[in-house]
Structures are given as C-alpha cells and as structure tokens.
Design an enzyme around this catalytic site. Sequence first.
Site, mmCIF file in Angstrom:
data_model
loop_
_atom_site.group_PDB
_atom_site.id
_atom_site.type_symbol
_atom_site.label_atom_id
_atom_site.label_comp_id
_atom_site.label_asym_id
_atom_site.label_seq_id
_atom_site.Cartn_x
_atom_site.Cartn_y
_atom_site.Cartn_z
ATOM 1 N N LYS A 1 41.778 51.318 53.481
ATOM 2 C CA LYS A 1 40.975 50.588 52.487
ATOM 3 C C LYS A 1 39.687 50.079 53.129
ATOM 4 C CE LYS A 1 41.587 46.666 49.255
ATOM 5 N NZ LYS A 1 42.547 45.677 48.736
ATOM 6 N N SER B 1 43.609 45.551 43.790
ATOM 7 C CA SER B 1 42.313 46.025 44.178
ATOM 8 C C SER B 1 42.328 47.298 45.028
ATOM 9 C CB SER B 1 41.600 44.914 44.966
ATOM 10 O OG SER B 1 42.285 44.653 46.173
ATOM 11 N N SER C 1 47.593 43.322 45.313
ATOM 12 C CA SER C 1 46.693 44.479 45.394
ATOM 13 C C SER C 1 47.270 45.736 46.012
ATOM 14 C CB SER C 1 45.441 44.103 46.182
ATOM 15 O OG SER C 1 44.548 43.456 45.320
HETATM 16 N N1 GLN Z 1 44.535 41.044 41.250
HETATM 17 C C1 GLN Z 1 44.566 39.960 42.170
HETATM 18 C C2 GLN Z 1 43.196 39.308 42.235
HETATM 19 O O1 GLN Z 1 42.354 39.762 41.567
HETATM 20 C C3 GLN Z 1 45.055 40.403 43.511
HETATM 21 C C4 GLN Z 1 44.028 40.804 44.475
HETATM 22 C C5 GLN Z 1 44.551 41.155 45.827
HETATM 23 O O2 GLN Z 1 45.754 41.165 46.070
HETATM 24 N N2 GLN Z 1 43.624 41.393 46.745
HETATM 25 O O3 GLN Z 1 42.961 38.390 42.950
#
Ligand code: GLN
Length: 494
Positions: free
Chosen positions: A96, A171, A195
């Site tokens: 990532k 994400s 994420s």
């Molecule tokens: N969807 C969650 C957020 O927007 C999780 C993001 C993540 O785990 N980096 O914060």
Amino acid sequence: MKTECRKRTSKPTDPYAPVLYSHHSISELRSKLSCGELSCTDITNGYLLQIERKKHLNAFIEVFGEEALQRARTLDQKKDHPTSWGKLYGVVIGIKDVLCYKDHHVGASSGILKGYTAIYNATAIQRLMDEDAIIIGNLNCDEFAMGSSNEHSVHGRVLNAIDESRVPGGSSGGSAVAVQADMCMVSLGSDTGGSVRQPADFCGIIGMKPGYGRISRYGLLAYASSFDQIGIFSKNIDDLAQVLSVIAGQDAFDSTCSSAAVPDYTTEINPEEKYRIAYFPQSMEHPSLDPEIKKNIQDWMGEMKAKGHSIEPVDFEYLDHVVPTYYVLTTAEASSNLSRYDGIKFGYRTSQKTESLNELYKKTRSEGFGKEVKRRIMLGTFVLSTGYYDAYYAKAQQVRRLITDKTNSIFSQYDLIVMPTTPATAFKFGEKSNDAVEMFLGDLYTVYANLAGIAAISLPLFKHSNGMPFGVQVMSDRLQETKLLSFSTQAMKS
Ligand code: GLN
C-alpha cells in the site's frame, strides 16, 4: 506440501498463464520452484503480465517492473541451493502507498506528498526483503488511509474486479484488488478502523490486522498512531501466517511494538482445537445489517457449534458508541500527525507567491490535501480545541477505556468474538460519496477491534444474492493471533 512437478514441454500461446494458475499458495510455489518447474523470473513475469491486463482496475500506482525482474534474476542465481532460500523466496508482494520502500515514491495517495521519495525501508518491508520476497509495486488507496471506498485518491478510484461498477472498499482498495485479481500473491495494507478487513470483505478475499503492537509501524505513514496497524491480504490462511511470521515482532524503531516472541504461526496453527466464542446480540440485531448477511452468519454460527465450538451471546452495550468514539479520536490524532505536511519538510509546496510562512503553509495545505482529509483535520482540530476538549476528546478517551475494560473481561472467558465484517456488500460508486456520515456508519463492525487494540480477520465465506461476496469477522485478544488463525483455518475448510 508435495505437488506434482511438470516440466513445460510445448510453448503455450500465453506463456505466463500457466505460471499464474500453477500455484495456489506460497508452499505450492516453493515446491514448483524447488523442482525447477518455475523460476522466480517466470513468476515475476507472470504477475507483471497480469498487472498489465488488469491495468484498468487502477490498483497499482506504480509497478516496479524492471527492478522486480532484476531481483528475480538475482534470486534465480541461488535456485539450486534451496537451503539458502529465505522464507518468502520468490513470493511476489504488493504494498500500500503508505509504506516506505527506500528510494521509491511513497505518497499516501495524496497530492501533498507529490515527488516525495522514501529514504528508508519500513521495518515490515525490510523483513520481507530479508526473506527474499519480490516487491512488485505500490498500491492505490484512499488519501492517508481515510475512507471506505477508495474514492478519495489523487490517483483516481480502484474498481472491484467482481463488479466494476462497485467500490473495492477502502482504504486499502488497491491492496485488496491486487490480490483479488491475481496481480500479486499477497499484499500489505494498513488498518486503522477496518481498512484491511472491509476491502477484503468487499472483494472476497482474506484480510487480517493483528493486535496493536504485533507489527512495527516504523515506516508506515501515520493516520492515527494509537489505532494504526499493518495488515495482510491473501487468498488462504497459510500464506497469511507465513507473511505474519516474517513481519511481526519487536523493533527498536517502534517503542509501541511488542517485545513478545513471535510464534511460527504456520506450524503453531491447530486445525482441531475447539474454541469458546462470543457474539454480541447487538451486532446481529443492528438495523443497518443486511438481512441476508445476518441469516448467513447466523446459520454459519450454527454450523460452527455443530463442529464442537461453543458460541454464546454476550451483551455489548457500547456498539452504538464505537463509530463516534473512533471518529473523535482518530481525527484528533490525524490533525496532529498530518501537521508535519506544511510545504517545508516533504513533498508538495505551493507555487503561488506568498507573503509569509503562515500563508505558505495555508496555501500548500489547501492545495495539497483532498476534501476528506481536510474534513478530518478540521474535525480533529475542533475536538482538541480549548472549550471542546473535555466534551469530545477526553470523553471519547473515557469511552475507549470502557470498551477496553469490557473487552478484557470478555477475553477472560472466551477465546474469540465473531461479528459481521460489514453491514452490507460493496456499494456502487457515488452511492455514499456525498454523505460522509452514512459512509462512517459503514465502519460499525470494524472500528471496535482498533479501539480495543485486538486482532481481527475477515474470512470470505459467503456470496450474496446480488452476486457480491461478503465475509465474517473473527477477533482474538492481542498476541493471540495463533488462536485466530487456527480457528480461521477450520472455518475456511468447512
Ligand atoms: N473507513 C475507516 C476510516 O475512514 C477506516 C480507515 C482505515 O482503517 N485506515 O477511517
């Protein structure tokens, strides 16, 4: 594992198709490499071809093609000496765009890091390299890992390979799709509130975040430091266990990383042990849960019971508080972490004329950050500000403490907790992008594990009548990942 070894005789029209589909796990790959049926160069070429074919999914930001091939050729030089092979010899991995890989661009899919090159390796990346893995490229994601749909990236959205009109989740959307569409064997993502698990659920693969402190965060671009963990995407538990065994463990560069010994997860997995499992009735009765997901998970819990595990309801009165608590605390931490991007130290700087340092900061940050990141920085700054600190930040810390205490008491009686991973399957592009609150509410089931710092995995066991896959989430206490992987191995077989 013993697999049959076949020398390729005729020249196939698509020379790398047999490469990609010849192995289904790292162990199988190793057998093929050791009997000479495949080489690291074959493997790398196979994945590079697939990346080219699936380019339109937009999972990769950058492909390190020439360099990966060069590394594969170097690894092939020791092909006849398997005793000198690292544990991940020839394993092709995508990372990532929040993980530092020395001398490569890293940008958190943000405009603010435009032109920035990593000056050191993240500990996790260094450990992969030390075990002879091949890093094939860096993967698209929501900007600074903030999002649930991969719609917030300066590089554009990533498409779900099962239905290209739907989001891959976020994400770590690029990391999920890269594994889903066979563009690499495993990938790394980061998980602050889901994420890794949520995109794994949306894409029909496995996604796991270990407990807080299991993997060093050194070289992981920070979103919310007390929540962030590196996570792993794979198509089977054994691959995941192999990668986790390599990257987990104490690190002098991260004082929050646990000094506890790292088991060899692959050999410690117990495919027979029966577990005491808890579930929260509030999670199964939640009005946002898709009835089909509910029914499938309920039936599955019945099957697990029939296999000898105990599954019992445990009251969890905080479920409706987890999303607000998560968003107060993570935005507060983000507002602090992201203050370093000011146009002076890293990446992007405004080209407009400015009269003062403050103006330079303002213009750079206004131009460099995207809408969602700005929203969160402002929210985080607000909850930390004088007059509001006690009402929001301090209160949320107290709620986090209650959640952690409750979790400790649950794990004094149970080995695992099960819960849906997401309330609904992958949604269509644009469906939620204008409603931040609705998007946030989709994190209902995943943020809990990060608030409590426990380990969690999403297992791709189900298919919805709308054609999309979905998973079930299993959680274990911190440093109890062996239990989690042992149970997961059993669940994936059933
Ligand atoms: N969807 C969650 C957020 O927007 C999780 C993001 C993540 O785990 N980096 O914060």
